[in-house]
Write a protein that holds these residues in place. Structure first.
Motif, short mmCIF file in Angstrom:
data_model
loop_
_atom_site.label_atom_id
_atom_site.label_comp_id
_atom_site.label_asym_id
_atom_site.label_seq_id
_atom_site.Cartn_x
_atom_site.Cartn_y
_atom_site.Cartn_z
N ALA A 1 -1.40 13.82 0.82
CA ALA A 1 -0.26 14.70 1.10
C ALA A 1 0.00 14.91 2.79
CB ALA A 1 -0.58 15.94 0.46
N ALA A 2 -1.81 15.39 2.34
CA ALA A 2 -1.78 15.61 4.48
C ALA A 2 -1.65 14.03 5.19
CB ALA A 2 -3.21 16.13 5.24
N GLY A 3 -1.83 13.20 4.82
CA GLY A 3 -1.70 11.89 5.16
C GLY A 3 -0.12 11.74 5.65
N LEU A 4 0.73 11.80 4.64
CA LEU A 4 2.04 11.84 3.97
C LEU A 4 3.06 12.44 4.73
CD1 LEU A 4 4.65 10.03 3.11
CD2 LEU A 4 3.95 11.57 0.90
N LEU A 5 2.85 14.36 5.35
CA LEU A 5 3.23 14.99 6.12
C LEU A 5 3.04 14.78 8.12
CD1 LEU A 5 5.08 17.66 6.23
CD2 LEU A 5 1.85 18.71 6.21
N ARG A 6 1.78 13.83 7.39
CA ARG A 6 2.14 13.46 9.53
C ARG A 6 2.99 12.20 9.76
NH1 ARG A 6 -3.16 10.48 10.31
NH2 ARG A 6 -1.78 9.11 8.80
N PRO B 1 0.69 -1.14 -0.48
CA PRO B 1 -0.59 0.27 0.24
C PRO B 1 0.63 0.99 0.15
CG PRO B 1 -0.99 -1.06 1.92
CD PRO B 1 0.49 -1.93 1.28
N MET B 2 2.27 0.91 0.44
CA MET B 2 2.70 2.66 0.26
C MET B 2 3.07 3.04 -1.26
SD MET B 2 6.07 1.64 3.09
CE MET B 2 6.93 2.92 2.88
N PHE B 3 2.88 2.12 -1.89
CA PHE B 3 2.58 2.32 -3.64
C PHE B 3 2.04 3.87 -3.90
CE2 PHE B 3 0.83 3.00 -7.78
CZ PHE B 3 2.08 2.90 -8.16
N GLY B 4 1.37 4.06 -2.49
CA GLY B 4 -0.39 5.12 -2.85
C GLY B 4 0.33 6.60 -2.28
N ILE B 5 1.86 6.55 -1.45
CA ILE B 5 2.15 7.79 -1.25
C ILE B 5 2.44 8.38 -3.03
CG2 ILE B 5 4.29 9.08 -0.83
CD1 ILE B 5 4.73 6.20 1.33
#
Length: 314
Positions: free
Chosen positions: A285-290, A44-48
């Motif tokens: 983007a918000a989730g990745l920044l967190r 699922p990290m491909f979703g980044i």
């Protein structure tokens, strides 16, 4: 003097195969866990990648517009950004202080119980809330604290108040009620690790402490706590990584427009924009920044702990 024959070293593949046959059960169990981790955590990290593209469902990746850091900048420039970060940090801070200390205190108190049957009953009861869904917890909280809930009914009947107290619609009470619910739900389950660490403390140390005149509190403070300190520090370091991951079940189920000022956190923001409004790239983007901030905090805390206490996770 007779020469001693040196046995030639066995090739690495042969040694590895023999070790695998000797430990095949452990490897099979670990292999199943690694497969699960790969499927549900790494793939699922491909979703980044979605955070850097203007993702539109149904389109091929080659047809999507690359936007770089546009959505990260939009998130930071939001008028609500400061409030969202403040709520996230406050709720996480309360969880990292009250919520983190409560299982330690509970485990220490539980360990001091000498009545074994009573101790097992208390342990079992304390574990049970962990398996209760947040939907059920929200229903319990509404039944207890709602405008026509049990607590208001009792207070009104006894004449202690004239009008029902809006517990669930109060900004001032939202954080205390939420932390109380989190502690009640997780204190018993989280205490299991500390109880295991306490069980490994050498009992001869307690006997020596008693001979030296230490009371029960003294033995807890000078023997038990120092013995489980590495466990506490390691769990604290790992917990720092989730400091921006406050969850969203409680906020979604019990949050109201009147309490949005204090209950909106990064997780609910991501859910609202990503799922409800369909702005998948913006929410990613918000989730990745967190996640980046949480990872940075873990590395920093681990480095500080290694220098100060010589205890670290790597």
């Amino acid at each position: 003097m007779e020469a001693v024959a040196v046995k030639p070293k066995e090739p690495l593949p042969s040694r590895a195969w023999k070790r695998f046959k000797r430990e095949k059960v452990l490897w099979l169990v670990a292999g199943a866990a690694l497969i699960w981790l790969f499927i549900f955590a790494f793939i699922p990290m491909f979703g980044i990648v979605m955070a850097f593209y203007n993702f539109i469902p149904g389109r091929a990746w080659s047809d999507l517009e690359f936007v770089g850091l546009r959505f990260f900048i939009q998130f930071i420039n939001l008028p609500d950004f400061g409030r969202i970060v403040r709520n996230t940090l406050v709720i996480s801070g309360l969880n990292m202080t009250i919520g983190f200390a409560a299982p330690i205190i509970f485990a220490l108190l539980l360990n001091e119980l000498f009545n074994k049957p009573f101790k097992r009953i208390v342990q079992t009861i304390s574990y049970m809330p962990h398996f209760v869904s947040w939907v059920v917890v929200a229903s319990i909280m509404t039944t207890l604290l709602g405008g026509t809930g049990l607590i208001n009914e009792v207070l009104l009947r006894w004449g202690w108040i004239e009008n029902a107290i809006p517990f669930l619609n109060s900004r001032e009470l939202f954080w205390p009620i939420m932390i109380t619910a989190n502690v009640w739900k997780g204190v018993g389950w989280s205490a299991i690790i500390y109880l295991g660490a306490i069980a490994g403390v050498d009992q001869e140390l307690h006997q020596a402490g008693a001979v030296d005149g230490l009371g029960r509190f003294g033995r807890v403070w000078h023997i038990t706590l120092p013995a489980i300190l590495p466990t506490i520090i390691l769990l604290f370091i790992l917990g720092i990584g989730n400091i921006l991951n406050t969850g969203f079940e409680y906020q979604l189920l019990l949050g109201t427009p009147l309490t949005r000022e204090v209950h909106e956190v990064v997780d609910t923001f991501v859910f609202r924009y990503g799922v409800q409004l369909g702005r998948f790239s913006f929410a990613a983007a918000a989730g990745l920044l967190r996640s980046i901030i949480g990872f940075t905090l873990v590395i920093t805390t681990n480095m500080i702990s290694k220098k100060v206490t010589d205890i670290s996770i790597m």
